[in-house]
Enzyme design. Sequence first.
Site, mmCIF file in Angstrom:
data_model
loop_
_atom_site.group_PDB
_atom_site.id
_atom_site.type_symbol
_atom_site.label_atom_id
_atom_site.label_comp_id
_atom_site.label_asym_id
_atom_site.label_seq_id
_atom_site.Cartn_x
_atom_site.Cartn_y
_atom_site.Cartn_z
ATOM 1 N N PRO A 147 0.824 -1.209 0.000
ATOM 2 C CA PRO A 147 0.000 0.000 0.000
ATOM 3 C C PRO A 147 0.859 1.261 0.000
ATOM 4 C CG PRO A 147 -0.804 -1.577 1.614
ATOM 5 C CD PRO A 147 0.502 -2.104 1.123
ATOM 6 N N GLU A 148 0.430 2.250 -0.760
ATOM 7 C CA GLU A 148 1.163 3.514 -0.797
ATOM 8 C C GLU A 148 0.639 4.441 0.301
ATOM 9 O OE1 GLU A 148 2.359 5.004 -4.546
ATOM 10 O OE2 GLU A 148 1.946 3.133 -5.595
ATOM 11 N N LYS A 202 4.600 5.277 4.898
ATOM 12 C CA LYS A 202 3.898 4.001 4.952
ATOM 13 C C LYS A 202 3.816 3.447 6.373
ATOM 14 C CE LYS A 202 5.356 3.001 0.226
ATOM 15 N NZ LYS A 202 6.020 2.051 -0.714
ATOM 16 N N ARG A 233 12.140 -3.077 -8.718
ATOM 17 C CA ARG A 233 10.733 -2.694 -8.799
ATOM 18 C C ARG A 233 10.367 -2.421 -10.259
ATOM 19 N NH1 ARG A 233 8.519 -0.907 -4.036
ATOM 20 N NH2 ARG A 233 6.564 -1.228 -5.160
#
Length: 266
Positions: free
Chosen positions: A2-3, A52, A256
């Site tokens: 989750p950002e 986060k 990523r």
Amino acid sequence: MPEGHVIHRLARDLNSAFTQTTPQVSSPQGRFATEAAQLDQQTFIGADAHGKHLFITFDHPLQIHIHLGLIGKFHLSEPKDPTPTTRLRIANDHTTADLIGPQWCRLITEDARAHTLAKLGADPLREDADPEWVWTRVHRSNRTIGSLLMDQKLFAGVGNIYRAEPLFRLGISPFLPGKQLSRPLFDALWTDLTELMADGVTKGRIDTIRPEHTPEAMGRPPRKDDHGGEVYVYRRAGQPCHVCGTPIEHQVMEGRNLFWCPGCQR
């Protein structure tokens, strides 16, 4: 993972549901039972997000530090029975908040919280964020802006989607070295991040498409993706760019997935 907008939305909802109440705190799974017992029926002071990381404070010397990681979920709902995998439950007569599968869920001191925050960069969603501090580091760096945006020591809370989409919207190549990014473009990038992430908090999903590129405006089918939301490049590898028609490119950058349009982001 989750950002940052997800964590800020969680903090907002937790505060709305529990502030100045004395909720039940438990660990149906059992792995956080000893810690939960210390906070059970203590006054809920507030939840706060930085990047986060989520911090939950009670009228107690220790506070909860949560990082959802890759698979963690924190759901608020009307009262219901917990699942056996619920690590942490905060509940009152109106709401239950169930945490499942976090990377971290631990009790920490205020000093430990300060130590964690000292390692994080500026969070575009926080009023105390200092973009000037970020600019000085970006402006001196040989690293690409695509790499810098994912560095939590610089841009706390920014993840893969909020890296890819603002860069596209501003026509910035993800391969541009930070020291070659102009100050006006950095300011525009920071502004776009703050606006897009704030919109994500409000909507609970990430939409980055401008009005002229929506499915309705372009007469195209809406996006179908587990992440939801209308985007320009994220997870659209090989599909035509909504602006110039060039196929969206993809490669792995520092472990990523990176998405960009070679036509619009020269």
